[in-house]
Design an enzyme around this catalytic site. Structure first.
Site, PDB file in Angstrom:
ATOM      1  CG  PHE A   1      -2.085  -0.911   0.914  1.00 20.59           C
ATOM      2  CD1 PHE A   1      -3.259  -0.541   0.087  1.00 20.59           C
ATOM      3  CD2 PHE A   1      -2.085  -2.424   1.521  1.00 20.59           C
ATOM      4  CE1 PHE A   1      -4.259  -1.529  -0.258  1.00 20.59           C
ATOM      5  CE2 PHE A   1      -3.142  -3.058   1.172  1.00 20.59           C
ATOM      6  CZ  PHE A   1      -4.230  -2.819   0.216  1.00 20.59           C
ATOM      7  CD  GLU A   2       2.902   3.734   3.380  1.00 17.76           C
ATOM      8  OE1 GLU A   2       3.036   4.663   2.730  1.00 17.76           O
ATOM      9  OE2 GLU A   2       2.024   3.524   4.242  1.00 17.76           O
ATOM     10  N   GLY A   3       3.673   1.427  -1.665  1.00 20.95           N
ATOM     11  CA  GLY A   3       4.573   1.380  -2.862  1.00 20.95           C
ATOM     12  C   GLY A   3       6.157   1.525  -2.624  1.00 20.95           C
TER      13      GLY A   3
END
Ligand SMILES: *[C@@H]1O[C@H](CO)[C@@H](O)[C@H](O)[C@H]1NC(C)=O
Length: 259
Positions: A35-37
């Site tokens: 989700f942060e990448g």
């Protein structure tokens, strides 16, 4: 001497079954990373914060290169994950926040890791003040799990990325069946009522609820008839007569019903 030895063994047994206090497990790390990448180089996120790696934000951390004195830029996925682990375990940060806030004694590694992701994203204060935490600390794991879905707003809008992240956190939190099958059986008391230690009007009173209190119901049992209703609902700390509860959301299970 034998008695003392047994006593010490019992203490050790208790301490090994205590709450999990970290680190975030690989499933939790993978969730945060997804989700942060991954960003090998510095970039500016949508709200103007200089960031690198997996959500390593420069308004929180000193971003002098090499990062944390050892990670050169551009990062690799391996050095970014190492940096993420250091951020999670840093004094006063996410894992310590979860470990300090949770008093639920049976917290497992998946539950801890889901909460670490939640806290990494939303901050310690939001975890500390959340209904999620208070339900968990009362032992209401299924009720706590349902709270993830409420943390999906940014600037008054529902963000699809947050909806997906909270769903993934809930799934990790509940993996292994720890949230039971009854996560959506909820009700509201329709009168001021006593909570009993077992499904009987003669069982000891362990608490009370005001009229209109929302409750999470984890099971239904037969017991003393109350105004013709034989059922009692199990809640985190005891039983309440089904006569005094209106079901507000059912999971479709036959038992999640008043009559
Ligand atoms: C419970 O249900 C009864 C019957 O439908 C209704 O009259 C009452 O207002 C409800 N009470 C609450 C607290 O929802």
């Amino acid at each position: 001497m034998i008695k003392i030895a047994c006593f010490l063994t019992a203490l050790l047994a208790v301490s090994t079954s205590a709450e999990y206090t970290g680190p975030t497990n690989q499933a939790g790390l993978n969730l945060i990373k997804e989700f942060e990448g991954f960003y090998a180089n510095f970039y500016t996120d949508p709200v103007g914060i200089k960031t690198i790696g997996y959500g390593h934000a420069c308004h929180v951390w000193n971003c002098a290169v090499p990062l944390n004195g050892k990670y050169n830029v551009p990062l690799t996925q391996a050095t970014a994950e190492a940096l993420l682990k250091e951020d999670l375990v840093a004094p006063g940060r996410y894992e310590q926040c979860v470990a300090n806030a949770v008093t639920y004694a049976n917290l497992n590694a998946n539950q801890f890791s889901a909460l670490a992701s939640f806290t990494f994203n939303l901050g310690c204060g939001n975890l500390q003040s959340s209904t999620l935490l208070s339900l968990l600390n009362r032992g209401d794991v299924s009720g706590a799990a349902e709270e993830f879905a409420k943390w999906v707003y940014a600037g008054g809008q529902i963000l699809p990325g947050l909806v997906r992240r909270r769903a993934a956190e809930k799934e990790l939190f509940c993996s292994g069946g720890t949230c039971g099958t009854s996560t959506t059986c909820r009700g509201v008391t329709n009168d001021g009522i006593n909570i009993r230690s077992s499904p009987s009007t003669s069982a000891s009173v362990v608490g009370s609820l005001a009229s209109g209190t929302a409750i999470t119901i984890t099971d239904r049992a037969s017991g003393t008839n109350v105004n013709g209703n034989p059922y009692w609902f199990k809640i985190s700390n005891g039983y309440v007569s089904a006569y005094y509860v209106n079901i507000s959301s059912s999971n479709g299970a036959a038992w999640c019903a008043k009559n």
